[in-house]
Design a protein around this motif. Structure first.
Motif, mmCIF file in Angstrom:
data_model
loop_
_atom_site.group_PDB
_atom_site.id
_atom_site.type_symbol
_atom_site.label_atom_id
_atom_site.label_comp_id
_atom_site.label_asym_id
_atom_site.label_seq_id
_atom_site.Cartn_x
_atom_site.Cartn_y
_atom_site.Cartn_z
ATOM 1 N N LYS A 499 0.670 -1.218 0.012
ATOM 2 C CA LYS A 499 -0.155 0.060 -0.073
ATOM 3 C C LYS A 499 0.934 1.450 0.035
ATOM 4 C CE LYS A 499 -4.041 -2.042 2.368
ATOM 5 N NZ LYS A 499 -3.509 -3.489 2.138
ATOM 6 N N PRO A 500 1.219 1.648 -1.250
ATOM 7 C CA PRO A 500 2.057 2.795 -1.166
ATOM 8 C C PRO A 500 1.215 4.107 -0.689
ATOM 9 C CG PRO A 500 1.643 1.749 -3.473
ATOM 10 C CD PRO A 500 0.797 1.331 -2.304
ATOM 11 N N PRO A 501 2.098 4.966 -0.313
ATOM 12 C CA PRO A 501 1.288 6.426 0.313
ATOM 13 C C PRO A 501 0.674 6.950 -1.267
ATOM 14 C CG PRO A 501 3.547 6.538 0.257
ATOM 15 C CD PRO A 501 3.452 5.162 0.064
ATOM 16 N N ALA A 502 -0.318 7.844 -0.872
ATOM 17 C CA ALA A 502 -1.086 8.268 -2.160
ATOM 18 C C ALA A 502 0.182 9.343 -2.966
ATOM 19 C CB ALA A 502 -1.975 9.314 -1.627
ATOM 20 N N VAL B 133 2.510 2.052 -19.388
ATOM 21 C CA VAL B 133 2.893 1.008 -18.290
ATOM 22 C C VAL B 133 2.993 2.106 -17.199
ATOM 23 C CG1 VAL B 133 4.665 -0.595 -17.827
ATOM 24 C CG2 VAL B 133 4.066 -0.358 -20.129
ATOM 25 N N ALA B 134 3.738 3.151 -17.242
ATOM 26 C CA ALA B 134 3.942 4.151 -16.160
ATOM 27 C C ALA B 134 2.494 4.563 -15.700
ATOM 28 C CB ALA B 134 4.584 5.248 -16.758
ATOM 29 N N ASP B 135 1.511 4.665 -16.438
ATOM 30 C CA ASP B 135 0.368 5.094 -15.553
ATOM 31 C C ASP B 135 -0.359 4.003 -14.957
ATOM 32 O OD1 ASP B 135 0.400 7.407 -16.913
ATOM 33 O OD2 ASP B 135 -0.887 7.106 -18.563
ATOM 34 N N VAL B 136 -0.213 2.676 -15.446
ATOM 35 C CA VAL B 136 -0.633 1.603 -14.489
ATOM 36 C C VAL B 136 0.079 1.975 -13.063
ATOM 37 C CG1 VAL B 136 -0.497 -0.787 -13.741
ATOM 38 C CG2 VAL B 136 -0.732 -0.153 -16.149
ATOM 39 N N PHE B 137 0.979 2.110 -12.881
ATOM 40 C CA PHE B 137 1.813 2.184 -11.597
ATOM 41 C C PHE B 137 1.436 3.751 -10.655
ATOM 42 C CE2 PHE B 137 4.275 -0.896 -13.580
ATOM 43 C CZ PHE B 137 3.991 -2.136 -12.742
ATOM 44 N N VAL B 138 1.201 4.712 -11.723
ATOM 45 C CA VAL B 138 0.931 6.246 -11.079
ATOM 46 C C VAL B 138 -0.511 5.860 -10.732
ATOM 47 C CG1 VAL B 138 0.293 8.207 -11.687
ATOM 48 C CG2 VAL B 138 2.262 7.356 -12.859
ATOM 49 N N ALA B 139 -1.290 4.963 -11.278
ATOM 50 C CA ALA B 139 -2.803 4.906 -10.565
ATOM 51 C C ALA B 139 -2.628 4.139 -9.194
ATOM 52 C CB ALA B 139 -3.729 4.234 -11.384
ATOM 53 N N MET B 140 -1.464 3.527 -9.064
ATOM 54 C CA MET B 140 -1.228 2.733 -7.617
ATOM 55 C C MET B 140 -0.709 3.480 -6.825
ATOM 56 S SD MET B 140 -0.051 -0.812 -9.363
ATOM 57 C CE MET B 140 0.046 -1.727 -7.637
ATOM 58 N N PRO B 212 8.899 5.774 2.742
ATOM 59 C CA PRO B 212 8.812 5.053 1.604
ATOM 60 C C PRO B 212 9.060 5.487 0.219
ATOM 61 C CG PRO B 212 6.804 5.704 2.585
ATOM 62 C CD PRO B 212 7.951 6.483 3.491
ATOM 63 N N VAL B 213 9.509 4.804 -0.642
ATOM 64 C CA VAL B 213 9.855 5.200 -2.124
ATOM 65 C C VAL B 213 8.998 4.301 -3.079
ATOM 66 C CG1 VAL B 213 11.526 5.330 -3.776
ATOM 67 C CG2 VAL B 213 12.085 6.315 -1.597
ATOM 68 N N TYR B 214 8.081 4.841 -3.875
ATOM 69 C CA TYR B 214 7.495 3.831 -4.988
ATOM 70 C C TYR B 214 7.837 4.697 -6.238
ATOM 71 C CZ TYR B 214 5.562 1.327 -1.101
ATOM 72 O OH TYR B 214 5.209 0.491 -0.012
ATOM 73 N N ILE B 215 8.540 4.269 -6.948
ATOM 74 C CA ILE B 215 8.912 4.798 -8.172
ATOM 75 C C ILE B 215 8.671 3.841 -9.421
ATOM 76 C CG2 ILE B 215 9.760 6.975 -7.196
ATOM 77 C CD1 ILE B 215 12.342 5.008 -8.813
#
Lengths: 844, 377
Positions: A499-502, B133-140, B212-215
């Motif tokens: 669950k990533p932050p928004a 593909v990037a948009d799939v993850f941006v949506a997450m 957290p880092v989600y990229i």
């Protein structure tokens, strides 16, 4: 690593029904990448038998020598009579045992055999070569031929009529495994067998478990000067080898199936043991070694000729095996020509050998192999890690085979020089694999799996794991976690989502890149993505001045092509190549665009240092890397040729021209929310009279961001482009900097519009943009819009003059304008234009 | 106009006599009916409703009448004029309808004529597919990170746990930038063309400083392969990095499943196979069910699948748990945080998603290839 299934079964009792594909699937699950399963002898059907050549009649008068033979095939032909066969090969003699395929048989490749007339005789079958049987043609020729090849000549002990399919083990399956760099142990039958046994939950018969005599002091003398480079050296001696001894069929066949070429018995045995145990071996002709075997670093510039006959100049880092004269081997890579085993047919055939089974430092071997471009099987294994504790077993196995197959005698002397090393241990919480995987395996499973890998495991909540000697890759808790998880099956991992932050979505810059692409595509441009490699000659073709900063390039040390060793500083060369390619392929009406990075060296060139990896680098250290990189702005460019609007049933078309290129720049700027300033310009690639300089205002100052217009005819010619090709290129990052941020919505007045047209006569060289700016500034706030609707030049205006006709639309936010108000605004606009540009109201 | 005259008798005014008014009306109606074109009707309109028409003239006379007579005469004239204008409107509508029917037929065109006056533009499918593909993850909740294409070796290799002697660092794989001394000096620059998008992992961790880092990072990468039907020295990857507390391989698997389902359909599955990469541990190769045959070609020689070689699975790329050594080099505490990462080749995905047979088609910029892909993919 090519693994014959029949050989693998020697170490693991796989169910008889298990096929190569089945084993492949199991091994893939535990992480061995079995790329293919080769079906040897697929479609092969007998009778294929041993035959004894009885007579040979040479047939004359044909283009090539042809033999008519009679061959005893025992009772395989049903009659027991000699089989009459025509043969084109010559490497056999009367009395030789050969392989005969009889009519009714089918050879690999769907090659059906039948009696047939040829060269005036009837041939009832064929005498076979290794190639025809799908087993490779090396190493099978009779001793009478130089290079092998041709007809297979079998050892004399095989009876005529014996089934050759079984004798030559022609039907088998071979697993081809791509071994990853961390799994050196899988470059051996022993390692693959271990994985197979674990995957099937079956016991392993470890071929390294041999009785090895204890080392003693009367083995061949060995002295190691560099115990880091070589921490283990075993030497054994075998004497009295029979020169005429040959590799038996089974040995040759296993080597062949594993992808190695049979050479001679002693060499074949060394290769076989390497394949079996993963330990590279070297066999020296003892009569050629003088004195003590040593291991040391080479002298810088020392010379040495390797087995392949290449004379090499050594580096001070190369590890060498020596005798009293000097180097006799590049450690772990390749032996020397000076101690090579002599071929069995030559004079002074080797009868006594010294076997080397040593362990060399992986990095040292890797560097030497790379330095001398010598990718040997031995080097491949040492680089990836060889089990140091298998060395004595491998030496013993070699000794045993030489005694068994070559009639040699093992000397009692056993040399072992060992630099002591402690076993490697890793401690980790017992639930570490669970936390890595996201699965609860439990301590018991973790311990069991690690033991299957060969680890010794102690402890309860915290495990102390001693890793096996053949797994140098296991060094960290995560390495152990991987072992547990892969043996438990990656395929059994559950699927969960974190669950990533928004998130905040795309940045403005990222959105702009997308918008620019869409806007240009919407305007009819097709995107091309060209390579950034250029040759510097293109700058001359583009007409850049000698001191143009765009000529400063980043150069590659190892370009794919010496013609294009540099990185682009402009998008034009690549985009124009794409244009030319399209034109050459018959698409003539072209509008292409590209957005991408260009690479501009910094003023001062620096080397990017190697920062530490055991901590976060400091900000200064990170900045030092940035300073060593070129500046890499994103550019946008378009090129056009042919028709911008097609001719058709609706009427004429319109050729692409300079204005389309400028318009593309405006399109890009509009997407960035930036007002583009277009001025008359001059720049190398462009037509001097048809070049717009593009500017934007950044921090209150106008900066040049690019150019647009028609290309210079010289450039068009030099690059072989269609006539009047047009182009635009701008620095998208600069344009973005000029952006105003969020657009402010215009206020919409609903009062009626008051329209006033004016035609102004100015000198021809006054830019329309200047006149328009004057009118706009002069007209004041009531001006809603201004549009140039006509440009006219003619005699009645006088030489050097032009008339610019503008439609001015006035509107107030709060009232209906009177005619007088609109006229007054128009008059002040015209007055300002007159004052600043000398414009005269036409007809006035 | 006549002056008012109190003693004036309306009956005495000829034009206002009832029978006169009826006649005027009837004449008008007849004229309208007789008009068979809009032009003729216009003439009749002028003649019978214009300022000098008999009814208009009669109307004027009303003003001259004595008050007691005005009402009656006004009513009479008004009714007549009403009838006339109604008839006119009806006839007008009738004739217009007739004209429209005729003219619109005459104006018919061949709508099948082609119209390619300005040929459409298009964005390159590699660009739009990377965005997708990037948009799939941006949506997450992921963000898109970027990095330079000419990159320091430290970012491209060292920070990612590639040892100085790793085979990938050799000239046969990696483009090296000449050192400041130039080609002859042979000096090293410490700079390469990035061989993967993974250096952006290190950059993202260093820039963001604390998880957290989600990229995700889509981008161009370089390797020293000659261009042929299946290789190109310049290609595209998309990289993903997630670093947070308590991330597991199961999270990696779930994220991969989500991606292939979003891009290729809800029935898509992934498979992980153990593999080795320096910057992940454990590492895995990731496959997805063959997009073309959906696995039905396996063991089915009658329906071979060229896309997956009848294996049923297509190899997408590498993935794994971020090696703790990478976290350490980027200043992230591996005791506290864990992460996962993956990287895929965009060309390969595009090739099987859109049945592209030759790598060169994606490289050469031929408009015939790119145009059909339009704006989005």
């Amino acid at each position: 690593m090519r693994v014959p299934l029949s050989w693998l079964r020697e170490y693991v009792d796989l169910p008889a029904t298990e096929t190569g594909r089945d084993v492949q699937a199991k091994l893939i699950e535990v992480g061995l990448e079995v790329e293919t399963v080769e079906q040897l002898g697929a479609g092969l059907k007998g009778p294929l038998v041993v035959g004894k050549v009885l007579t040979i009649e040479e047939l004359e008068g044909f283009k090539k020598p042809i033999r008519f033979c009679t061959v005893d095939v025992g009772s395989a032909n049903g009659t027991g009579e000699p089989q009459e066969i025509v043969c084109g090969a010559r490497n056999f003699a009367v009395g030789d045992k050969v392989v005969v395929v009889l009519p009714g048989a089918v050879l690999p490749g769907d090659f059906a055999i039948a009696a047939r007339k040829t060269y005036g005789k009837t041939s009832h079958g064929m005498i076979c070569s290794g190639e025809e049987l799908g087993m490779g043609d090396d190493g099978w020729g009779s001793p009478r031929t130089e290079s092998g090849g041709g007809i297979i000549v079998l050892p004399p002990e095989h009876e005529a009529g014996t089934d050759a399919i079984e004798l030559l083990e022609l039907v088998d399956e071979v697993l081809d495994i791509a071994v990853t760099p961390d799994r050196g142990y899988a470059l051996s039958m022993r390692g693959v067998a271990r994985e197979t046994a674990t995957a099937y939950g079956l016991p392993l018969r470890d071929p390294a478990l041999l009785d090895v005599p204890a080392p003693n002091s009367f083995g061949y003398p060995v002295k190691i000067d560099d115990p880091i480079g070589c921490d283990r050296f075993t030497a054994r001696t075998v004497t009295g080898l029979r020169p005429e001894a040959r590799s038996p069929i089974w040995l040759k066949r296993r080597l062949q199936k594993a992808g190695m070429r049979p050479v001679s018995l002693a060499v074949d045995i060394a290769n076989y043991v390497m394949l079996e145990l993963g330990q590279p071996l070297h066999t020296y002709d003892r009569s050629q070694i003088q004195g003590t075997i040593g291991v040391r670093r080479a002298g810088q510039g020392e010379k040495f000729t390797t087995l392949d006959g290449v004379k090499r100049v050594l580096d001070a880092e190369d590890l060498v095996i020596t005798d009293d004269r000097g180097p006799i081997g590049l450690a772990g890579v390749m032996g020397g020509a000076n101690t090579e085993i002599a071929d069995h047919d030559s004079e002074g055939a080797t009868t006594d050998v010294v076997i080397e089974a040593a362990h060399f430092e992986a990095l040292s071997v890797a560097r030497t192999a790379r330095r001398h471009k010598l990718g040997s099987e031995a080097a491949k294994r040492f680089e990836r890690g060889v089990d140091p504790q298998a060395a004595s077993a491998a030496a013993q196995r070699t000794v045993d085979l030489l005694v068994l197959l070559a009639g040699g005698t093992a000397e009692a002397g056993v040399t072992e020089v060992i630099a002591p090393t402690a076993p490697r241990t890793i401690t980790m919480p017992a639930d570490h694999p669970d936390r890595v995987a996201g699965v609860v395996y439990g301590r018991e499973t973790v311990v069991r799996r690690l033991q299957q890998v060969g680890c010794d495991v102690y402890g309860q909540d915290d495990l102390t794991v001693t890793v096996p000697s053949w797994r140098p890759d296991l060094a960290e808790p995560n390495d152990l976690a991987e072992e547990v998880i892969r043996l438990e099956g990656y395929e059994n991992l559950p699927s969960t989502l974190p669950k990533p932050p928004a998130g905040r979505g795309l940045t403005e810059r990222q959105r702009l890149h997308r918008r620019v692409g869409r806007a240009l595509a919407g305007a009819g441009f097709v995107e091309a993505l060209s390579y950034p490699f250029i040759g510097e000659g293109v700058f001359d073709q583009l007409g850049l001045a000698a001191d143009d900063p765009a000529r400063r390039v980043v150069k590659l040390a190892n370009p794919l092509s010496d013609e294009e060793p540099a990185l682009r500083t402009t998008l034009l060369p690549g985009l124009l190549s794409a244009l030319r390619r399209n034109d050459g392929r018959g698409s003539h009406d072209l509008a292409l665009f590209e957005t991408g990075l260009v690479f501009l060296p910094r003023e001062e060139l620096k080397v990017a240092g190697r920062l530490p990896v055991d901590r976060r680098p400091t900000d200064e250290e990170i900045a030092s890397l940035t300073e060593a990189l070129p500046v890499q702005p994103r550019h946008a460019a378009v090129v056009l040729a042919g028709a911008r609007e097609q001719a058709g049933w609706w009427g004429k078309g319109r050729p692409a021209d300079w204005a389309d290129a400028v318009e593309a720049a405006r399109t890009v700027a509009h997407e960035a929310g930036v007002e583009l300033i277009v001025e008359q310009g001059q720049y190398g690639p462009w037509h001097p009279g048809r070049c717009a300089e593009l500017q934007v205002v950044v921090d209150g100052a106008a900066v040049r961001v690019g150019h647009a217009g028609e290309l210079h005819p010289r450039v068009v010619k030099a690059l072989g482009l269609p006539a009047r090709t047009c182009a635009m290129e701008l620095d998208l990052d600069r344009v973005e900097q000029a952006g105003d941020g969020v657009l402010r919505a215009p206020r919409i007045s609903t009062y009626p519009v008051a329209t006033q047209d004016v035609a102004l006569v100015v000198d021809k060289d006054v830019p329309a943009a200047v006149v328009e700016r004057c009118l706009t500034d002069g007209a004041g706030d009531l001006l809603e819009s201004i549009r140039l609707f006509d440009v006219f030049e003619g005699e009645q205006l006088g030489a050097g003059k032009k008339s610019l006709a503008y439609a001015l639309r006035f509107r107030a936010a709060d009232r209906t304008l009177t005619v007088d108000e609109a006229s007054a605004a128009r008059d002040t606009a015209v007055a300002l234009a007159a004052e600043r540009t000398g414009a005269v109201l036409r007809g006035a | 106009m006549s002056a008012p005259n109190k003693s004036y008798d309306p009956v005495e005014v000829e034009a206002l006599k009832p029978e006169e008014i009826e006649r005027m009306r009837d004449e008008a109606l007849a004229a309208f009916a007789a008009a068979d074109t809009l032009d003729a009707l216009q003439e009749a309109k002028v003649a019978h409703t214009g300022g000098t028409s008999p009814l208009a003239l009669a109307n004027r006379e009303i003003g001259a009448l004595p008050p007691q007579a005005k009402a009656e005469a006004g009513k009479r004239v008004g009714m007549a004029r009403g009838a006339v204008s109604k008839a006119l409107a009806a006839r007008q509508a009738e004739l217009e309808a007739e004209r429209d029917a005729r003219v619109l037929v005459e104006e018919a065109v061949d709508v099948t004529l082609p119209h390619d006056r300005t040929p459409a533009g298009a964005r390159h499918p590699l660009t739009t597919f990377m965005e997708r593909v990037a948009d799939v993850f941006v949506a997450m909740g992921y963000e898109v990170a970027e990095g330079p294409e000419v990159e320091a070796e430290w970012f491209n290799f060292d920070a990612l746990n590639f040892t100085p002697d790793h085979p990938a660092r050799q000239m046969q794989d990696t483009f090296f930038v000449q050192g400041p001394q130039g080609a002859d000096a042979g000096g090293e620059s410490g700079v390469v063309l990035r061989t993967h998008t993974s250096p952006v992992q290190a950059r993202a961790l260093l820039e963001r400083r604390e998880p957290p880092v989600y990229i995700v990072c889509p981008g161009r990468v370089y390797r020293t392969d000659e261009l042929d039907a299946t290789h190109t020295p310049v290609f595209h990857q998309i990289e993903l990095l997630a670093v947070d507390e308590g991330l597991t391989m199961a999270d990696l698997k779930g994220t991969l499943d989500h991606m292939v389902q979003a891009l290729f359909g809800a029935d898509m599955k992934t498979r992980l196979r153990p593999n080795y990469f320096p910057f992940t541990e454990p590492s895995a190769e990731m496959d997805m069910v063959c997009y073309v045959c959906r696995g039905e070609s396996v063991g089915n020689p009658d329906r071979p699948c060229r896309t997956c070689g009848s294996e049923g699975w297509i190899e997408l790329g590498g993935c794994g748990m971020v090696n703790p050594k990478v976290l350490t080099a980027c200043g992230v505490d591996p005791q506290k945080y864990s992460g996962f990462a993956f990287g895929f080749g965009i060309e390969r995905m595009l090739m099987f998603r859109h049945n592209v047979e030759d790598m060169r088609d994606m490289v050469e910029g031929d408009v015939r290839f790119t145009r059909p892909f339009g704006m989005e993919i």
